[in-house]
Scaffold this motif. Structure first.
Motif, PDB file in Angstrom:
ATOM      1  N   PHE A 182     -38.691 136.585  35.837  1.00  0.00           N
ATOM      2  CA  PHE A 182     -37.994 137.341  36.875  1.00  0.00           C
ATOM      3  C   PHE A 182     -36.619 137.745  36.367  1.00  0.00           C
ATOM      4  CE2 PHE A 182     -36.949 132.909  37.857  1.00  0.00           C
ATOM      5  CZ  PHE A 182     -35.583 132.947  38.058  1.00  0.00           C
ATOM      6  N   PHE A 183     -36.154 138.901  36.823  1.00  0.00           N
ATOM      7  CA  PHE A 183     -34.890 139.471  36.396  1.00  0.00           C
ATOM      8  C   PHE A 183     -34.089 139.882  37.633  1.00  0.00           C
ATOM      9  CE2 PHE A 183     -38.306 140.514  33.450  1.00  0.00           C
ATOM     10  CZ  PHE A 183     -37.849 139.965  32.262  1.00  0.00           C
ATOM     11  N   CYS A 184     -32.860 140.272  37.392  1.00  0.00           N
ATOM     12  CA  CYS A 184     -32.026 140.780  38.486  1.00  0.00           C
ATOM     13  C   CYS A 184     -32.343 142.255  38.706  1.00  0.00           C
ATOM     14  CB  CYS A 184     -30.547 140.603  38.140  1.00  0.00           C
ATOM     15  SG  CYS A 184     -29.428 141.213  39.427  1.00  0.00           S
ATOM     16  N   ARG A 185     -32.409 142.651  39.967  1.00  0.00           N
ATOM     17  CA  ARG A 185     -32.725 144.059  40.300  1.00  0.00           C
ATOM     18  C   ARG A 185     -31.687 145.029  39.758  1.00  0.00           C
ATOM     19  NH1 ARG A 185     -36.618 144.662  44.270  1.00  0.00           N
ATOM     20  NH2 ARG A 185     -37.311 142.716  45.260  1.00  0.00           N
ATOM     21  N   GLY A 186     -30.458 144.545  39.593  1.00  0.00           N
ATOM     22  CA  GLY A 186     -29.394 145.452  39.163  1.00  0.00           C
ATOM     23  C   GLY A 186     -29.224 145.549  37.664  1.00  0.00           C
ATOM     24  N   SER A 188     -29.891 146.574  33.752  1.00  0.00           N
ATOM     25  CA  SER A 188     -30.440 147.722  33.024  1.00  0.00           C
ATOM     26  C   SER A 188     -31.667 147.285  32.231  1.00  0.00           C
ATOM     27  CB  SER A 188     -29.379 148.296  32.089  1.00  0.00           C
ATOM     28  OG  SER A 188     -29.031 147.336  31.097  1.00  0.00           O
ATOM     29  N   VAL A 189     -32.397 148.263  31.696  1.00  0.00           N
ATOM     30  CA  VAL A 189     -33.587 147.956  30.905  1.00  0.00           C
ATOM     31  C   VAL A 189     -33.215 147.176  29.648  1.00  0.00           C
ATOM     32  CG1 VAL A 189     -35.529 148.952  29.639  1.00  0.00           C
ATOM     33  CG2 VAL A 189     -34.810 149.972  31.796  1.00  0.00           C
ATOM     34  N   GLY A 190     -32.105 147.550  29.025  1.00  0.00           N
ATOM     35  CA  GLY A 190     -31.688 146.857  27.806  1.00  0.00           C
ATOM     36  C   GLY A 190     -31.334 145.408  28.049  1.00  0.00           C
ATOM     37  N   LYS A 191     -30.621 145.148  29.153  1.00  0.00           N
ATOM     38  CA  LYS A 191     -30.237 143.777  29.457  1.00  0.00           C
ATOM     39  C   LYS A 191     -31.467 142.934  29.791  1.00  0.00           C
ATOM     40  CE  LYS A 191     -27.064 141.011  32.216  1.00  0.00           C
ATOM     41  NZ  LYS A 191     -25.986 141.004  33.213  1.00  0.00           N
ATOM     42  N   ALA A 192     -32.425 143.524  30.538  1.00  0.00           N
ATOM     43  CA  ALA A 192     -33.645 142.797  30.862  1.00  0.00           C
ATOM     44  C   ALA A 192     -34.455 142.500  29.608  1.00  0.00           C
ATOM     45  CB  ALA A 192     -34.477 143.616  31.856  1.00  0.00           C
ATOM     46  N   THR A 193     -34.465 143.442  28.654  1.00  0.00           N
ATOM     47  CA  THR A 193     -35.191 143.227  27.390  1.00  0.00           C
ATOM     48  C   THR A 193     -34.568 142.097  26.587  1.00  0.00           C
ATOM     49  OG1 THR A 193     -35.798 145.578  27.332  1.00  0.00           O
ATOM     50  CG2 THR A 193     -35.999 144.347  25.285  1.00  0.00           C
ATOM     51  N   ASP A 194     -33.242 142.087  26.497  1.00  0.00           N
ATOM     52  CA  ASP A 194     -32.547 141.015  25.774  1.00  0.00           C
ATOM     53  C   ASP A 194     -32.807 139.663  26.431  1.00  0.00           C
ATOM     54  OD1 ASP A 194     -31.563 142.941  24.093  1.00  0.00           O
ATOM     55  OD2 ASP A 194     -29.620 143.106  25.105  1.00  0.00           O
ATOM     56  N   PHE A 195     -32.810 139.618  27.761  1.00  0.00           N
ATOM     57  CA  PHE A 195     -33.029 138.358  28.467  1.00  0.00           C
ATOM     58  C   PHE A 195     -34.460 137.856  28.241  1.00  0.00           C
ATOM     59  CE2 PHE A 195     -33.959 135.807  32.258  1.00  0.00           C
ATOM     60  CZ  PHE A 195     -32.874 134.942  32.260  1.00  0.00           C
ATOM     61  N   ALA A 196     -35.439 138.784  28.255  1.00  0.00           N
ATOM     62  CA  ALA A 196     -36.832 138.396  28.023  1.00  0.00           C
ATOM     63  C   ALA A 196     -37.025 137.872  26.604  1.00  0.00           C
ATOM     64  CB  ALA A 196     -37.749 139.586  28.287  1.00  0.00           C
ATOM     65  N   LYS A 203     -37.074 137.166  18.010  1.00  0.00           N
ATOM     66  CA  LYS A 203     -35.989 137.786  17.264  1.00  0.00           C
ATOM     67  C   LYS A 203     -35.639 139.105  17.929  1.00  0.00           C
ATOM     68  CE  LYS A 203     -34.675 139.383  12.652  1.00  0.00           C
ATOM     69  NZ  LYS A 203     -35.114 139.636  11.265  1.00  0.00           N
ATOM     70  N   ASN A 204     -34.377 139.303  18.169  1.00  0.00           N
ATOM     71  CA  ASN A 204     -33.939 140.478  18.913  1.00  0.00           C
ATOM     72  C   ASN A 204     -32.783 141.142  18.184  1.00  0.00           C
ATOM     73  OD1 ASN A 204     -33.446 142.404  20.864  1.00  0.00           O
ATOM     74  ND2 ASN A 204     -32.268 141.020  22.167  1.00  0.00           N
ATOM     75  N   ASP A 205     -33.035 142.358  17.669  1.00  0.00           N
ATOM     76  CA  ASP A 205     -32.000 143.133  17.002  1.00  0.00           C
ATOM     77  C   ASP A 205     -31.614 144.380  17.799  1.00  0.00           C
ATOM     78  OD1 ASP A 205     -31.982 141.341  14.906  1.00  0.00           O
ATOM     79  OD2 ASP A 205     -33.546 142.423  13.806  1.00  0.00           O
ATOM     80  N   ASN A 206     -31.973 144.387  19.106  1.00  0.00           N
ATOM     81  CA  ASN A 206     -31.698 145.590  19.909  1.00  0.00           C
ATOM     82  C   ASN A 206     -30.205 145.836  20.087  1.00  0.00           C
ATOM     83  OD1 ASN A 206     -34.409 146.036  20.260  1.00  0.00           O
ATOM     84  ND2 ASN A 206     -34.536 144.861  22.159  1.00  0.00           N
TER      85      ASN A 206
END
Length: 220
Positions: A182-186, A188-196, A203-206
């Protein structure tokens, strides 16, 4: 020297005034001055004739046949079905509740029912089964959502009203194929991707700029 023949004398005997712009009566065609130009002022014969006529001749009218309606029309308005006279407001069959009015039968509803019965007989599905199937699908969706919320990982500090749930499919090589999060509704797509990526230990280089990207443009 000859006199100029200008204007006309009023034809009222007690007047006989010379008027340079006389008026011609449209009733008796007489010539009159300004004071006697009206029909009443010069006792026009047409006024007397109209006053002596019966009211039925001067203003013919046709009473509406609809119940409790006292409207009259100058011309008759006959209903071609019941052959009665009506006013403009009640001239239609539905407006005066015509005795000959035919109410159309609901053919389309009967046709739709017949078509549905034929389909049900071919597929073996009835309306009760369709309703039951829809309820079962709705119940299954609710159960799946409850399970997803029960096993979802995320920031526990987020209020329930701000959470949005997903079933995230992880890339090849991961320990798990998918994971509920689950993520916060507010966000962004990038922040949700980093959190996932952080939750799945991927490994995350985004959020990093590579040398190729940084130097990929030539400036003059």
């Amino acid at each position: 020297m000859a006199e100029l023949d200008v204007g006309r004398h009023c034809q009222v005997e007690r007047c006989r005034r010379l008027d340079f712009l006389p008026f011609v009566c449209d009733g008796c065609s007489g010539v009159f001055c300004l004071e006697h130009r009206s029909r009443e002022s010069h006792s026009c014969p047409e006024v007397t004739v109209l006053s002596e006529r019966p009211k039925s001749e001067t203003c013919p009218s046709h009473l509406c046949s609809f119940r409790d309606c006292a409207e009259r029309e100058l011309v008759p308005i006959m209903c071609p079905y019941c052959e009665k006279n009506f006013c403009l407001r009640h001239r239609h069959q539905s407006d005066h509740r015509c005795e000959q009015l035919e109410i159309p039968k609901p053919r389309m509803a009967a046709t739709q029912k017949l078509v549905q019965d034929i389909i049900d007989s071919k597929t073996g599905e009835t309306a009760s089964k369709r309703r039951k199937g829809a309820k079962n699908s709705e119940m299954a969706a609710k159960v799946a959502l409850m399970k997803l919320k029960a096993h979802a990982a995320g920031d526990k500090s987020l209020p329930q009203t701000e959470r949005i749930y997903f079933e995230v499919f992880l890339p090849k090589g991961s320990k798990e194929k998918r994971r509920a999060m689950f993520f916060c509704r507010g966000w962004s797509v990038g922040k949700a991707t980093d959190f996932a990526a952080a939750l799945a230990s991927l490994k995350n280089d985004n959020n990093r700029l590579t040398a190729k990207v940084a130097t990929g443009y030539n400036f003059p």
